[in-house]
Each structure stands twice: as structure tokens, then as C-alpha cells.
Design a protein around this motif. Structure first.
Motif, mmCIF file in Angstrom:
data_model
loop_
_atom_site.group_PDB
_atom_site.id
_atom_site.type_symbol
_atom_site.label_atom_id
_atom_site.label_comp_id
_atom_site.label_asym_id
_atom_site.label_seq_id
_atom_site.Cartn_x
_atom_site.Cartn_y
_atom_site.Cartn_z
ATOM 1 N N MET A 1 0.839 -1.201 0.000
ATOM 2 C CA MET A 1 0.000 0.000 0.000
ATOM 3 C C MET A 1 0.877 1.255 0.000
ATOM 4 N N SER A 2 0.357 2.294 -0.590
ATOM 5 C CA SER A 2 1.081 3.557 -0.591
ATOM 6 C C SER A 2 0.077 4.689 -0.744
ATOM 7 N N GLY A 3 0.519 5.909 -0.390
ATOM 8 C CA GLY A 3 -0.293 7.100 -0.597
ATOM 9 C C GLY A 3 -1.594 7.091 0.183
ATOM 10 N N PHE A 4 -2.670 7.345 -0.498
ATOM 11 C CA PHE A 4 -3.969 7.547 0.128
ATOM 12 C C PHE A 4 -4.373 6.390 1.032
ATOM 13 N N GLU A 5 -4.063 5.165 0.645
ATOM 14 C CA GLU A 5 -4.467 4.000 1.428
ATOM 15 C C GLU A 5 -3.776 3.935 2.784
ATOM 16 N N ASN A 6 -2.682 4.671 2.953
ATOM 17 C CA ASN A 6 -1.967 4.661 4.228
ATOM 18 C C ASN A 6 -2.490 5.710 5.215
ATOM 19 N N LEU A 7 -3.358 6.584 4.761
ATOM 20 C CA LEU A 7 -3.943 7.555 5.677
ATOM 21 C C LEU A 7 -4.864 6.859 6.677
ATOM 22 N N HIS A 8 -5.042 7.467 7.844
ATOM 23 C CA HIS A 8 -5.955 6.932 8.857
ATOM 24 C C HIS A 8 -7.348 6.782 8.226
ATOM 25 N N PRO A 9 -8.081 5.723 8.558
ATOM 26 C CA PRO A 9 -9.403 5.499 7.956
ATOM 27 C C PRO A 9 -10.343 6.695 8.066
ATOM 28 N N SER A 10 -10.267 7.436 9.177
ATOM 29 C CA SER A 10 -11.137 8.608 9.311
ATOM 30 C C SER A 10 -10.801 9.682 8.278
#
Length: 692
Positions: A1-10
Motif C-alpha cells: 500500500m502507498s499514498g492515500f491508502e496509508n492515511l488513517h481510515p477517518s
């Protein structure tokens, strides 16, 4: 995973559902992983490239994932107007995930500040001077307030790095780092710069975190519509603006406050709906103008560089530049104000009001087309900033040990090009003059320090630059802004008529003690004065002007009027040659003009070789007050090791806190800042061609 998918779910949820973004911009996508990894980052993108969100979204993600509590993020901006503009947006982002954002600067009321001190927000928007005020205030519990800071975001970092405010900011951040005992993550946001690696090193300082530049590819210059027109004077510029792009929103830049006011007055007299924004208007006046402009359509806002930064004034149709800014980077900021809507292109129209301005605009566009952007160079040897920091450290700590300054400031000396001995010399002078006193090995503020800097709870210590004396102007209870006292002088003895916000005001009373002027509206044309608007041109800009005089100009960008004026100038000029630098010997006037095209810094230094016979440098030439032929010129330049190395401090070279600094150190600082070695060496190496 990279980028957006690594942001906190919220964060992912709110980006998709609350913000309704279908995708992230290139910088925002690329910044996520390094910011989440805790790296120091320099995020580069043109104006409107999404730099704020590129930093804030992953920082909020870290805040949630690592459960940061208390004041965790300092978000620093160069001007209050930008902070005010950002506060609503960042508060909205933070509120989506249950966090808070606060604002702290000189315009924030005391009740709000008291609440902030008692219950710090998760993100604090502020300036370097306000951070300094927080550090030295007795109301601040520094360990409670700053102890949980994890990250610092510096917006428009290029606006700091080129002057002493940048050193002040780094020194303040170093003191906060010392309080937290943490290696705080540093994130700088900037438009395109010419030397990003050096800027990142300057930002990072002695941090041990991994650091990187994040800069997605930018669009080609050919995607912008740029035109240079010649209108001869400001009155004609106003007439052109009256008829040009009617029904659309136009942002017009001028490079001085006085010109901004003059043009706004002319536009209003032509019946053009006109708003004004510059730093000497009151916060209320600027805010009202920017809000009205944002909501209107068929209108003009005339501004100085205050609107060059990221302040939101809505969707723009056109940017018009009266004359030219001094740098390509400034032009890029202004150009980036347009072309934000789908199907539109970036655009800028230059309206040159003089032949000199026409050549400056043409030189700037020539450099821009070639991909040149100025490198940012922090001013060397800021010894007066060290003196300021010694005093504020004493106030912050309630007194410090004679050598304790090293714990707080030692890491800054190497990048400042200073030594421990330099600081000790400053301390010795401050003690000798009783600016500081020593009691039992503890330094405290002395009587002379209290006299010089103690007014208004040491308010004068909060900034590292002097501001010219100004008077605040009131219409009834309403604060209109400020002007220099020269604005009140009239040779005919009649009441002065000022211009503020593009409107005329007659002075009815001047309160010299409190530096206030009271005014009423006037039907006559007003004029206001300010100091400090002009800047020297760089060697690269002056060399581009020389190339244009030799026939190498941006012909595709010239209007017919501009092309005709340039052609006439080339026919009349005698100051350039393909194979060397021209020296014009004007025997009838008893003078010699050396056309160096080296810039004001280099020419000022070169003019030192002709002090004995009198010389006057400007950006393009050196005028010598006697006739000098080839042998005489070479003889003068052969002693350049004496003449060019000698610099004397004039009134314009004085700096704030100079009373704290020994004369040799002031001279060292002046010398390091008033030279351009590359330009001097190139000029001395060039062939000279004498003409009479």
C-alpha cells in the motif's frame, strides 16, 4: 500500500465523503508517505497546487494514529492575512476528526488568547513574532503549552528564507525544540525555488530525521498566456484596465503601496469597481476588500505582494502586472493565481509605464521562458539576530547563566556563518553598555536594555527588523490603515489629502504624541507616502536586459506597442556591444559611464574603486564623475583590493539591535551582505570597449 491508502481510515472517509474529492492532486498524493513516516519535508508546487492539504492531511492522520494530545502542530505563516484566511479551512479539516485549530497573532483579542493558553488547540496558526511573544510572556506555561509539539509546518517558506525573519524563525523553533526535548518534524511549503536542496538543508538545521524534497512535475511554461504591453504612464494603464476584460475579475499587481493607491484612485475616477489590498491598510479594510472582491464578478482589486501569497480571493479571470516584480519567483506566484478553473489557462498581462519597466518585464519573461528561478540565499552572519535572541532568552528564562546560551543557540552558529567568539563579543558589548547585566554569573536585562527595548512589555524585541515610523489613520472610530509622516507635508500649507483604500481623505487633526491622524472623506485626489518599497535587481536580471538590448528579447510576448518601443530603444542605445562591456566617455559632461549590467550590489562594490573621483552606481551602470580613459580605468581597478574591499556603514545599512553589536562585527555583516562576488568577478573579467 502507498499514498492515500496509508492515511488513517477517518481521514480517508472524510476526503471521500465530506470533502467529496474524487482524487488528490499530485503533490498531495506524493507527500503522504514521507510525512506519515515522520520525515522532514520540503513540499514544492506552483500556487494553488494543494500544498496546505498535502501537509495537513497526513499530519492529521499521524495525530489520530499516534494519539497526539495537546498542542501538537505549529502552522507558521509570514503574514496575518494568510493566517486569517487559512483558519476557517484548517478548523474545518481538524473538526472533521474531532480535533481543534486555533489562531494566535497581534489582532487576536485577549479573551481568545487567555482561552488558548488555558486549553491549547491541537493546531496553532501563528507567526514567528507571535511565537516569540508566547515564549517570553509570563502568562505562558511554556512546558505545558509547547511540551507536546510534534510537528511544525512553515507555509510560504520562501518568504522567510530570504531575509532575517527566517533566522529569527529558526532560532525560535530551536528554543521550542529545547523545551520539548524532541526532534520535531519540520515541513516547509513553497512555490518553485531555484535551489531546493539548499533550502531544505536550511530548514532542517541539526535535525537527525531523514529529509526529502517532494516536488511533482510542473506544467510547461508554454501553457501560459503572457503578454507585455507598453502604456507609457499610469494614467494610460488605468484607461486600458477600464476597457480590458470587462465583466471579468481582474487582479492587478503594483510593486509599491503608493502606486497601488494611485492606480486605484485613477480606476475609481474611470468608474471601475475597484478594491485595494496592501500591508498598510488596516486588517478590517483588507478583509472587507478581499471579501467583496471574492464575491464580485466585474471588478478589479489592486494589490502589492500581499496577494502574491496564498490568500483566497476566489476564482480569478486575469492577472495584470503594472511594470514588473523584481524576481521570476514572484512572477510565478502571481501567474499561478490564474488558470485554476477547468478549461482556463494561466495568464498575465504586463502594462509597462516606462521604457525601463518595459525592459525589466521583458528580461523577467525571458528568464522565465528559459526555466530560470532565483536561488534563495539566507542573509549571512545575522549577528543582530543573535543579540535579539540573547535578550529574549534572558526574558524567557528569567535570567540565564553566562554560558547557558550555548544550550539554546549553538547549533545555529554554523549555518549563520558565525562563531562562539562572535557571540562572546556581542555579550561583552551588551554587558559593557548595560543592555544586559550579570549578577552572580546570571545574565539579566540591564537598565540600558530596558530603556532601548522595554516599552510595551518588550514589544520591540519580538521582531528582528525595524519598521519605519507610521501614523495610524482614523475616520471617526474606524481604523483605515497607516502612512509615513511624510504624507502630511504640503508646501502650500493646506491640509494634507491622503489616499487609503483607493479613496481620498483630508487630514483634520494630527496627534503626534500618539502617532494618530484623523481624517474625513475628500473629493480631491489624495497621496500617501511609505518607505522601503524598492529592491535592487539581480545580476541575472540585469544581464537579461543587456541581452534584450543586443536583440535577444521575448518577441512573441510583445504587443505591437511594446515591440515598437523596444525597436526605438535599440536604435537610440549606445550602451551595449556584443564583444564586451561599453564604457561611455562623456567629455562634454565631464563624466564616464561604465555599463556593467551587473546589478546594484556588484555595482556598489565596484564603485568603491572610484571613491576618490566620485561615483554613483545603479542596477545597470556606474557613473564616474570625471573623464577616465582606458589606462586610468585599469589603474583604478588595479587597486580594487583596497577600494572594493572597503565598505562603510551608511544610514541605510543600519540594522535593528545594532547597539548590541561591536562595530567590527557590524562591518563584517555588512560586507558579507553587500557583495555579489560572481557578478564582480564576471564584470572585471569582461573586455571593455570605450565609446565617446
Amino acid at each position: 500500500m502507498s499514498g492515500f491508502e496509508n492515511l488513517h481510515p477517518s481521514i480517508q472517509h472524510h476526503v471521500i465523503n465530506s470533502l467529496e474529492w474524487r482524487s488528490l492532486r499530485p503533490l498531495q498524493e506524493r507527500a503522504i508517505d514521507p510525512v506519515l513516516a515522520g520525515k522532514n519535508c520540503l513540499l514544492l508546487a506552483p500556487t494553488a497546487g494543494g500544498k496546505t492539504e498535502a501537509a495537513v492531511l497526513p499530519i492529521l492522520s499521524r495525530m489520530l494514529s499516534d494519539d497526539w494530545r495537546g498542542l501538537s502542530v505549529l502552522y507558521v505563516c509570514p503574514i496575518r492575512a494568510l493566517l486569517n484566511n487559512l483558519e476557517h479551512r484548517l478548523s474545518f479539516y481538524a473538526g472533521l476528526v474531532g480535533r481543534t485549530c486555533g489562531l494566535w497573532h497581534g489582532d487576536v483579542d485577549q479573551a481568545t488568547k487567555s482561552k488558548t493558553l488555558a486549553n491549547p488547540p491541537d493546531i496553532l496558526l501563528t507567526t514567528p513574532e507571535s511565537l516569540e511573544a508566547l515564549l517570553i510572556s509570563r502568562r505562558t506555561d511554556r512546558f505545558f503549552f509547547f511540551g507536546s509539539v510534534r510537528a511544525i509546518v512553515i507555509d510560504e517558506i520562501h518568504a522567510f528564507a530570504g531575509d532575517d525573519r527566517g533566522w529569527h524563525l529558526l532560532a525560535v523553533l530551536e528554543r521550542i525544540r529545547h523545551i520539548t526535548r524532541k526532534d520535531i518534524q519540520r515541513i516547509g511549503l513553497s512555490a518553485t525555488v531555484g535551489n531546493p536542496e539548499e533550502l531544505l538543508r536550511w530548514l532542517v538545521g541539526n535535525s537527525r530525521r531523514e529529509s526529502m524534497i517532494v516536488a511533482p512535475p510542473v506544467s510547461s511554461n508554454v501553457e501560459a498566456d503572457v503578454t507585455i504591453d507598453f502604456v507609457a504612464n499610469l494614467q494610460n494603464a488605468a484607461k486600458v484596465l477600464k476597457f480590458l476584460h470587462r465583466g471579468e475579475k481582474r487582479l492587478v499587481f503594483c510593486d509599491s503601496r503608493a502606486r497601488t493607491e494611485e492606480l486605484a484612485t485613477l480606476l475609481r475616477s474611470e468608474g471601475v469597481p475597484t478594491f485595494v489590498s496592501h500591508s498598510s491598510l488596516s486588517a478590517e479594510q483588507r478583509r472587507d476588500a478581499e471579501t467583496a472582491f471574492r464575491e464580485a464578478r466585474d471588478c478589479v482589486i489592486v494589490a502589492t505582494s500581499t496577494l502574491e501569497l496564498g490568500i483566497d480571493v476566489g476564482d480569478l479571470d486575469h492577472v495584470i502586472q503594472v511594470d514588473a516584480p523584481g524576481t521570476v519567483s514572484s512572477f510565478l506566484q502571481r501567474l499561478g493565481r490564474t488558470g485554476r478553473r477547468a478549461g482556463t489557462r494561466r495568464n498575465c498581462l504586463f502594462l509597462a509605464t516606462s521604457r525601463a519597466a518595459l525592459f525589466r518585464a521583458s528580461a523577467l519573461v525571458l528568464l522565465w521562458r528559459e526555466g530560470y528561478v532565483e536561488p534563495l540565499a539566507p542573509p549571512p552572519t545575522p549577528i543582530h539576530v543573535v543579540a535579539q535572541q540573547l535578550m529574549t532568552l534572558v526574558l524567557q528564562q528569567g535570567g540565564v547563566g553566562r554560558s547557558a546560551w550555548k544550550e539554546w543557540m549553538l547549533s545555529l552558529l554554523a549555518p549563520m556563518q558565525l562563531t562562539e567568539d562572535d557571540v562572546e563579543s556581542v555579550l561583552t558589548q551588551m554587558l559593557a553598555r548595560q543592555i544586559l547585566v550579570q549578577d552572580g554569573g546570571i545574565l539579566g536585562m540591564g537598565p540600558e536594555g530596558e530603556r532601548l527595548y522595554g516599552g510595551k512589555n518588550f514589544m520591540d524585541l519580538l521582531s528582528v527588523f525595524d519598521t519605519p515610523p507610521v501614523f495610524t489613520v482614523f475616520s471617526g472610530p474606524r481604523d483605515l490603515g497607516s502612512v509615513h509622516p511624510l504624507s502630511f507635508k504640503r508646501s502650500d500649507g493646506e491640509p494634507a489629502i491622503l489616499s487609503l483604500g483607493g479613496r481620498a481623505w483630508q487630514v483634520t487633526h494630527i496627534d503626534y504624541r500618539h502617532k494618530r491622524a484623523h481624517v474625513v472623506p475628500s473629493e480631491y485626489i489624495g497621496r500617501s507616502r511609505w518607505l522601503g518599497d524598492s529592491q535592487p535587481l539581480s545580476y541575472q536580471m540585469c544581464q537579461a536586459i543587456r541581452r534584450i538590448l543586443l536583440g535577444d528579447g521575448p518577441k512573441d510576448e510583445w504587443s505591437r506597442r511594446a515591440a515598437a518601443e523596444i525597436e526605438q530603444a535599440l536604435e537610440e542605445t549606445n550602451c551595449v556591444a556584443q564583444n564586451g562591456l561599453v564604457i561611455e566617455v562623456e567629455k562634454d559632461k565631464g563624466r564616464t559611464v561604465w555599463w556593467t549590467f551587473a546589478g546594484l550590489l556588484a555595482n556598489s562594490q565596484l564603485a568603491g574603486a572610484f571613491i576618490s573621483c566620485g561615483s554613483r552606481p545603479d542596477n545597470l551602470s556606474i557613473t564616474i564623475s570625471q573623464v577616465i580613459m582606458s589606462a586610468g580605468l585599469r589603474q583604478q581597478l588595479d587597486v580594487k583590493s583596497a577600494g572594493l574591499e572597503t565598505t562603510s556603514l551608511g544610514e541605510d545599512d543600519l540594522v535593528k539591535f545594532q547597539d548590541c553589536v561591536p562595530a567590527p562585527l557590524l562591518a563584517k555583516m555588512h560586507k558579507s551582505r553587500s557583495t555579489d562576488k560572481q557578478a564582480v568577478d564576471a564584470t572585471l573579467a569582461a573586455t571593455v570597449i570605450f565609446r565617446d
